[in-house]
Design an enzyme around this catalytic site. Sequence first.
Site, PDB file in Angstrom:
ATOM      1  N   HIS A 110      56.596   5.249  58.754  1.00 56.69           N
ATOM      2  CA  HIS A 110      57.398   4.708  57.645  1.00 56.69           C
ATOM      3  C   HIS A 110      57.416   3.178  57.659  1.00 56.69           C
ATOM      4  O   HIS A 110      57.517   2.547  56.617  1.00 56.69           O
ATOM      5  CB  HIS A 110      58.820   5.269  57.679  1.00 56.69           C
TER       6      HIS A 110
ATOM      7  N   HIS B 224      34.357  -9.786  70.669  1.00 59.99           N
ATOM      8  CA  HIS B 224      34.407  -9.614  72.121  1.00 59.99           C
ATOM      9  C   HIS B 224      34.754  -8.196  72.555  1.00 59.99           C
ATOM     10  O   HIS B 224      34.320  -7.768  73.620  1.00 59.99           O
ATOM     11  CB  HIS B 224      35.455 -10.564  72.728  1.00 59.99           C
TER      12      HIS B 224
ATOM     13  N   ARG C  18      27.447 -10.197  77.478  1.00 58.34           N
ATOM     14  CA  ARG C  18      28.438 -10.088  78.562  1.00 58.34           C
ATOM     15  C   ARG C  18      29.640  -9.252  78.132  1.00 58.34           C
ATOM     16  O   ARG C  18      30.310  -8.623  78.956  1.00 58.34           O
ATOM     17  CB  ARG C  18      28.885 -11.467  79.030  1.00 58.34           C
TER      18      ARG C  18
HETATM   19  C1  RB5 Z   1      60.055   2.596  63.605  1.00 52.38           C
HETATM   20  O1  RB5 Z   1      61.360   2.198  63.381  1.00 52.38           O
HETATM   21  C2  RB5 Z   1      59.372   1.638  64.575  1.00 52.38           C
HETATM   22  O2  RB5 Z   1      59.859   1.834  65.847  1.00 52.38           O
HETATM   23  C3  RB5 Z   1      57.857   1.846  64.528  1.00 52.38           C
HETATM   24  O3  RB5 Z   1      57.390   1.622  63.242  1.00 52.38           O
HETATM   25  C4  RB5 Z   1      57.032   0.950  65.422  1.00 52.38           C
HETATM   26  O4  RB5 Z   1      57.336  -0.394  65.236  1.00 52.38           O
HETATM   27  C5  RB5 Z   1      56.989   1.336  66.832  1.00 52.38           C
HETATM   28  O5  RB5 Z   1      56.396   0.685  67.679  1.00 52.38           O
END
Ligand code: RB5
Length: 150
Positions: free
Chosen positions: A11, A100, A134
């Site tokens: 989300h 890289h 490398r």
């Molecule tokens: C969701 O609130 C948030 O924790 C997620 O989108 C993310 O940032 C997690 O690392």
Amino acid sequence: MSEKIIIAADHGGYTLKEALKPFLAQMGFAVTDVGTASDRAVDYPDFGEKAAGAVSTGLFPLGILICGSGVGMSIVANRFPGVRAALCLDEETARLSRMHNNANILVLAGRKTDPETAFRIVRIWLTTPFEGGRHQRRLDKIREIELKPK
Ligand code: RB5
């Protein structure tokens, strides 16, 4: 035929994912979106797994993952063998992650990166080639670590 790319978000990354899809199509990529499909709260591992799993098995050569900070998706993606996921907040990191590290998943921070910045990061990431030499030796070492019994 267009190059394939898989994209997923939670989300926190949903809005940026939606903004990126037409941009990627315009760049000539065939985009497969594995969710999430709204800004309703979900768990990022569920969506990171779908896209990183598909890159790990070779079904897709490249992927883009987005969560709020980019950190959760990075942690999930880098658990998959053969995945080199790079959280990029700026253009320079995007360039270096290809030159890289031959990163095959770009991770973006939906709550930190505005669409215009993300478009610039994505364009650089998708057009910068791996330098090899490398850097390939170092990637081979990462592969060895991955294969070591732990
Ligand atoms: C969701 O609130 C948030 O924790 C997620 O989108 C993310 O940032 C997690 O690392």
